[in-house]
Design an enzyme around this catalytic site. Structure first.
Site, PDB file in Angstrom:
ATOM      1  N   TRP A 166      38.378  28.287  24.773  1.00 45.65           N
ATOM      2  CA  TRP A 166      37.580  28.233  26.190  1.00 45.65           C
ATOM      3  C   TRP A 166      36.674  27.150  25.782  1.00 45.65           C
ATOM      4  O   TRP A 166      35.823  26.760  26.470  1.00 45.65           O
ATOM      5  CB  TRP A 166      37.262  29.336  26.590  1.00 45.65           C
ATOM      6  CG  TRP A 166      38.178  30.300  27.335  1.00 45.65           C
ATOM      7  CD1 TRP A 166      38.369  30.136  28.664  1.00 45.65           C
ATOM      8  CD2 TRP A 166      38.876  31.364  26.849  1.00 45.65           C
ATOM      9  NE1 TRP A 166      39.248  30.999  28.806  1.00 45.65           N
ATOM     10  CE2 TRP A 166      39.702  31.780  27.808  1.00 45.65           C
ATOM     11  CE3 TRP A 166      39.211  31.706  25.387  1.00 45.65           C
ATOM     12  CZ2 TRP A 166      40.691  32.775  27.610  1.00 45.65           C
ATOM     13  CZ3 TRP A 166      40.158  32.773  25.237  1.00 45.65           C
ATOM     14  CH2 TRP A 166      40.976  33.333  26.323  1.00 45.65           C
TER      15      TRP A 166
ATOM     16  N   CYS B 228      43.662  32.251  30.344  1.00 48.96           N
ATOM     17  CA  CYS B 228      44.235  33.420  30.898  1.00 48.96           C
ATOM     18  C   CYS B 228      45.752  33.215  31.670  1.00 48.96           C
ATOM     19  O   CYS B 228      46.711  34.096  31.410  1.00 48.96           O
ATOM     20  CB  CYS B 228      43.289  34.129  31.913  1.00 48.96           C
ATOM     21  SG  CYS B 228      43.153  33.066  33.235  1.00 48.96           S
TER      22      CYS B 228
ATOM     23  N   HIS C 248      40.848  35.228  37.313  1.00 51.30           N
ATOM     24  CA  HIS C 248      41.386  35.556  36.150  1.00 51.30           C
ATOM     25  C   HIS C 248      42.888  36.083  36.512  1.00 51.30           C
ATOM     26  O   HIS C 248      43.196  36.670  37.368  1.00 51.30           O
ATOM     27  CB  HIS C 248      40.640  36.751  35.572  1.00 51.30           C
ATOM     28  CG  HIS C 248      40.967  37.511  34.413  1.00 51.30           C
ATOM     29  ND1 HIS C 248      41.636  36.626  33.324  1.00 51.30           N
ATOM     30  CD2 HIS C 248      41.525  38.561  33.932  1.00 51.30           C
ATOM     31  CE1 HIS C 248      42.031  37.419  32.483  1.00 51.30           C
ATOM     32  NE2 HIS C 248      42.046  38.553  32.689  1.00 51.30           N
TER      33      HIS C 248
ATOM     34  N   ASP D  37      47.312  43.153  30.344  1.00 54.13           N
ATOM     35  CA  ASP D  37      46.604  41.844  30.081  1.00 54.13           C
ATOM     36  C   ASP D  37      46.417  41.516  28.869  1.00 54.13           C
ATOM     37  O   ASP D  37      46.010  42.258  27.973  1.00 54.13           O
ATOM     38  CB  ASP D  37      45.086  41.987  30.776  1.00 54.13           C
ATOM     39  CG  ASP D  37      44.342  40.594  30.857  1.00 54.13           C
ATOM     40  OD1 ASP D  37      44.816  39.682  30.348  1.00 54.13           O
ATOM     41  OD2 ASP D  37      43.064  40.968  31.646  1.00 54.13           O
TER      42      ASP D  37
ATOM     43  N   ASN E  98      35.696  45.452  41.153  1.00 58.00           N
ATOM     44  CA  ASN E  98      34.550  46.229  41.836  1.00 58.00           C
ATOM     45  C   ASN E  98      33.301  46.116  41.784  1.00 58.00           C
ATOM     46  O   ASN E  98      32.497  46.789  42.289  1.00 58.00           O
ATOM     47  CB  ASN E  98      35.017  47.848  41.970  1.00 58.00           C
ATOM     48  CG  ASN E  98      36.121  48.216  42.966  1.00 58.00           C
ATOM     49  OD1 ASN E  98      36.363  48.059  43.936  1.00 58.00           O
ATOM     50  ND2 ASN E  98      37.376  48.775  42.035  1.00 58.00           N
TER      51      ASN E  98
ATOM     52  N   ASP F  30      29.170  44.937  41.508  1.00 60.16           N
ATOM     53  CA  ASP F  30      28.258  44.296  42.402  1.00 60.16           C
ATOM     54  C   ASP F  30      27.611  43.210  41.845  1.00 60.16           C
ATOM     55  O   ASP F  30      27.467  43.309  40.522  1.00 60.16           O
ATOM     56  CB  ASP F  30      27.304  45.557  42.834  1.00 60.16           C
ATOM     57  CG  ASP F  30      27.922  46.596  43.715  1.00 60.16           C
ATOM     58  OD1 ASP F  30      29.110  46.530  44.230  1.00 60.16           O
ATOM     59  OD2 ASP F  30      27.437  47.622  43.821  1.00 60.16           O
TER      60      ASP F  30
ATOM     61  N   GLU G  46      36.399  46.773  52.199  1.00 54.10           N
ATOM     62  CA  GLU G  46      34.899  46.957  51.794  1.00 54.10           C
ATOM     63  C   GLU G  46      34.356  47.485  52.763  1.00 54.10           C
ATOM     64  O   GLU G  46      34.464  47.370  53.875  1.00 54.10           O
ATOM     65  CB  GLU G  46      34.471  45.509  51.631  1.00 54.10           C
ATOM     66  CG  GLU G  46      35.056  44.481  50.468  1.00 54.10           C
ATOM     67  CD  GLU G  46      34.568  44.946  49.246  1.00 54.10           C
ATOM     68  OE1 GLU G  46      33.705  45.699  49.190  1.00 54.10           O
ATOM     69  OE2 GLU G  46      35.129  44.115  48.220  1.00 54.10           O
TER      70      GLU G  46
ATOM     71  N   GLU H  48      36.284  53.799  50.257  1.00 54.65           N
ATOM     72  CA  GLU H  48      35.866  52.962  49.275  1.00 54.65           C
ATOM     73  C   GLU H  48      34.629  53.732  48.694  1.00 54.65           C
ATOM     74  O   GLU H  48      34.415  53.693  47.635  1.00 54.65           O
ATOM     75  CB  GLU H  48      35.315  51.409  49.787  1.00 54.65           C
ATOM     76  CG  GLU H  48      35.028  50.567  48.749  1.00 54.65           C
ATOM     77  CD  GLU H  48      34.120  49.460  49.069  1.00 54.65           C
ATOM     78  OE1 GLU H  48      33.920  48.664  48.360  1.00 54.65           O
ATOM     79  OE2 GLU H  48      33.205  49.662  49.935  1.00 54.65           O
TER      80      GLU H  48
ATOM     81  N   TYR I 146      36.000  27.453  34.346  1.00 56.36           N
ATOM     82  CA  TYR I 146      36.649  28.843  35.240  1.00 56.36           C
ATOM     83  C   TYR I 146      36.172  30.093  34.807  1.00 56.36           C
ATOM     84  O   TYR I 146      36.333  30.857  35.790  1.00 56.36           O
ATOM     85  CB  TYR I 146      38.149  28.394  35.268  1.00 56.36           C
ATOM     86  CG  TYR I 146      38.827  29.298  34.313  1.00 56.36           C
ATOM     87  CD1 TYR I 146      39.379  30.549  34.631  1.00 56.36           C
ATOM     88  CD2 TYR I 146      39.177  28.920  33.134  1.00 56.36           C
ATOM     89  CE1 TYR I 146      40.023  31.388  33.741  1.00 56.36           C
ATOM     90  CE2 TYR I 146      39.757  29.549  32.117  1.00 56.36           C
ATOM     91  CZ  TYR I 146      40.091  31.014  32.491  1.00 56.36           C
ATOM     92  OH  TYR I 146      41.081  31.391  31.565  1.00 56.36           O
TER      93      TYR I 146
END
Length: 690
Positions: free
Chosen positions: A247, A283, A342, A365, A405, A407, A454, A459, A525
């Site tokens: 990267w 990725c 990603h 992944d 998820n 914040d 959301e 949720e 990115y």
């Protein structure tokens, strides 16, 4: 009874003259097992489904007297107990873990149907036919041409990878062409990719990856173990796997990640060098090559892009952005990064190790980010478990849960060093999850597979459930500001001047004024900053609605741009009257010029055709050491051309000939790459007649 010396009298016992494994693409086996597209001279079948072989003896077969078996052998020291030596018998009375039956008898030739078990080892088997005589076993010689590959079978309800949807199977197993999404959620870019899972040598390369991992043969029938090993082996960290991640922006000793157009060259390079890692990947390259591995072995797979993906945050569901007491961004103390996007993979399987309801699509992944059980790998993690907050289930569900998820929390750093939460953005991360639509080139939004809407009560329950399993969240309640600011989206081409607009909305009935800090930073990115291109500190008087424009000039950013041409704008500020903090973030992805790909000639199998790739340099500077690549599944192997310099305003045209190998609709994909300009693509669709 004494026997004379010399060979025993074997005349009355069966002698095997020929074994035909019916391996031509038009024969019954490859057609029934959906393996007719593989460019291979060997028989390739799928497990838990019958295939046929023809055996020619020296005389007609007599079931009552003659005893024979077809033996399948895999690995260096075959054993029945390990599932690496399997005899198959033609009679009902004698059956092993694989079933055999006589389908047809004609003179000296018998056709035998063989059904492998749904959990048998996936790999390349040797085949022998043996006849039992009182003097020992008469066995055929080793014949490499009749070796058989056995793969996973998503068409069989008995196989754990069974996918009960024919269109989904066509897309996630049989389609060699893919689309990978990148950019930002409100300005999605796409690029075509040649997975090439049926190309010559790719199946052997995928099996070699498992050999290189020293994976025990007895584990190679378990799709959970196969995908977990592959997620470690596709990156070169800690195991000399397939691809080296880079990267840094410096790709002197390898191929820039943006330059690849398909997986075939990468896998053949790795297998051809007996395991030297290929340079370089990011990725989407990891995800695309992993997808080839999955589809080639018969595991339904697809590439998924998560826009605004949280990283480096130890599963604590918080991305911290630190501001000073005036609301100005403190870059030195802001360590967490949010990737603009990603890419990872989903593969389809039953999860017998989890409670009912957690099978189906699983996240795997191969991008090396965090270690799992001591190695850089991730998954398989159940998408259903991530959606419902059941992150206690293996493997690596907390990491995937945090990616979609987290914040974003803005903290104000006081003079004494303490942090006070001033704004929480709960919707920024995991804004959209996309994959390619089934059997056409559209997009499919699968965000609802990963999370409930959301702000919905479901949720909230899911986040509470995740906290029970150890995820920490920010509990501070932040007062609602009566002033809002946002930065609308822009469509900008590389090389243009453009205006960034800040839209302020004053929801109070009083006058407000703000000291605003606007920074524009060129970012990779991955969200990692490279260079600042804009810093303004306007004082803004807020009527109910105010627009404030900032000009960004081409000379400010052009020489600082890094690949993928992203500029991240952050506006923060402090309302003078109330001391409240306002914030807005926007990533602008600049659009590169395109390649024009044209095809001429008669689109028929084995007919010569021409393809031209055209490009004009639209910039005021020369492009140096330009690398052009082109390929197309089933019609054109990988080709490459280099130009030492393309002067400003000049055009190049690259013409190649090719002869399609098979009929059907396909694409030719081209890419252009150089240090000053990356991510330039072009493609054209064509339909080849028989």
């Amino acid at each position: 009874m004494l026997l004379p010396r010399g060979p025993p009298p074997l005349k009355e016992f069966l002698d095997i003259w020929d074994v035909d494994v019916l391996k031509r693409p038009q024969d019954i086996n490859k057609q029934a097992h959906h393996t007719h597209l593989y460019s291979s001279d060997f028989l390739i079948v799928r497990r838990a489904q019958e295939f046929q072989i023809k055996i020619t003896f020296d005389r007609p077969y007599k079931p009552a007297e003659d005893k024979f078996a077809v033996e399948f052998v895999i690995g260096p020291s075959p054993q029945y107990s390990k599932g690496t030596y399997i005899p198959v018998f033609p009679t009902e009375e004698r059956q092993s873990v694989w079933r055999g039956r006589i389908v047809e008898t004609s003179d000296n030739v018998i056709t035998m149907g063989i059904t492998t078990s749904p959990e048998c080892i996936v790999g390349k088997y040797m085949i022998y036919v043996s006849v039992v005589t009182p003097y020992g076993i008469r066995r055929t010689r080793r014949e490499p041409k009749s070796d058989i590959y056995i793969l996973f079978n998503p068409w069989s309800p008995a196989d754990p990878v069974f996918l009960d949807d024919e269109e989904e199977r066509e897309e996630c197993i049989m389609n060699e062409l893919g689309i990978i999404y990148h950019g930002t959620y409100d300005d999605v870019s796409e690029r075509a990719w040649n997975y090439g899972q049926f190309e010559f040598g790719v199946l052997d390369a995928c099996l070699f990856i498992m050999d290189k991992a020293d994976m025990p043969l007895s584990n190679r029938g378990d799709v959970i173990k196969v995908t977990r090993v592959a997620s470690a082996m596709l990156n070169s960290r800690d195991d000399d796997g397939v691809l080296v991640g880079n990267w840094s922006g410096d790709y002197t000793y390898g191929v820039p990640p943006t330059s690849w157009t398909g997986s075939v060259e990468i896998l053949l390079d790795y297998a051809g060098s007996r395991g030297t890692p290929v340079c370089y990947a990011q990725c989407w390259v990891y995800a695309a090559v992993f997808n080839t591995f999955l589809r080639c072995l018969g595991i339904p797979g697809r590439v998924v892009t998560n826009f605004f993906s949280a990283h480096d945050n130890d599963g604590n569901l918080k991305m911290d952005i630190i501001l000073d007491e005036n609301g100005k961004l403190d870059r030195n103390r802001t360590k967490d990064s949010i990737w603009n996007y990603h890419c990872w993979n989903e593969c389809f399987m039953a999860r017998s190790d989890l409670p009912p309801g957690f099978g189906g699509w699983q996240v795997v992944d191969a991008t090396p980010q965090e270690t799992s059980d001591g190695m850089f790998r991730c998954g398989p993690a159940s998408v259903a478990a991530v959606k419902h907050g059941q992150i206690c289930y293996p493997f690596d569900a907390p990491f995937v849960f945090a990616e979609v998820n987290s914040d974003v929390i803005f903290y104000r750093r006081q003079k004494d060093g303490t942090l006070e939460a001033v704004k929480v953005n709960q919707t920024h991360v995991g804004r959209m999850v996309l994959t390619k639509a089934v059997l056409h080139d559209g997009r499919r939004d699968i965000t609802d597979h990963y999370k409930f809407p959301e702000g919905s009560p479901e949720e909230r329950r899911v986040l509470e459930k995740a906290e029970e399993f150890g995820c920490q969240r920010e509990k501070a309640s932040v007062p609602q500001s009566d002033v809002e600011v946002e930065i609308p989206n822009l469509d900008v081409r590389v090389g243009d001047n453009f205006d960034v607009t800040l839209q302020f909305k004053n929801n109070s009935d009083q006058r407000r004024s703000a000291d605003v800090y606007i920074t524009g930073t060129v970012v990779y990115y991955t969200g990692v900053p490279s260079a600042e291109v804009l810093f303004k500190t306007p004082k803004v008087k807020l009527e109910p609605l105010v627009k404030y424009d900032v000009l960004v000039r081409v000379e400010d950013y052009m020489h600082k741009l890094v690949e993928q041409a992203n500029i991240h704008f952050i506006a923060t500020g402090k309302i003078k009257e109330t001391g409240q903090i306002i914030t807005a973030m926007k990533v602008i992805t600049m659009h590169n010029p395109k390649l024009i790909v044209k095809v001429t000639g008669s689109p028929r199998v084995s007919e010569e055709m021409y393809v031209s790739v055209e490009f004009t340099n639209p910039f005021k500077f020369s492009l140096e050491n330009v690398d052009l690549r082109m390929e197309g599944p089933g019609i054109m192997p990988f080709k490459r051309k280099q130009y030492s310099i393309i002067a400003p305003g000049t055009s190049i045209t690259w013409i190649e000939t090719f002869s399609p190998r098979r009929a059907g609709s396909t694409k030719l994909i081209a890419s252009l790459d150089c240090a000053a300009l990356r991510q330039v693509y072009g493609e054209t669709e064509l339909t080849i007649q028989q």
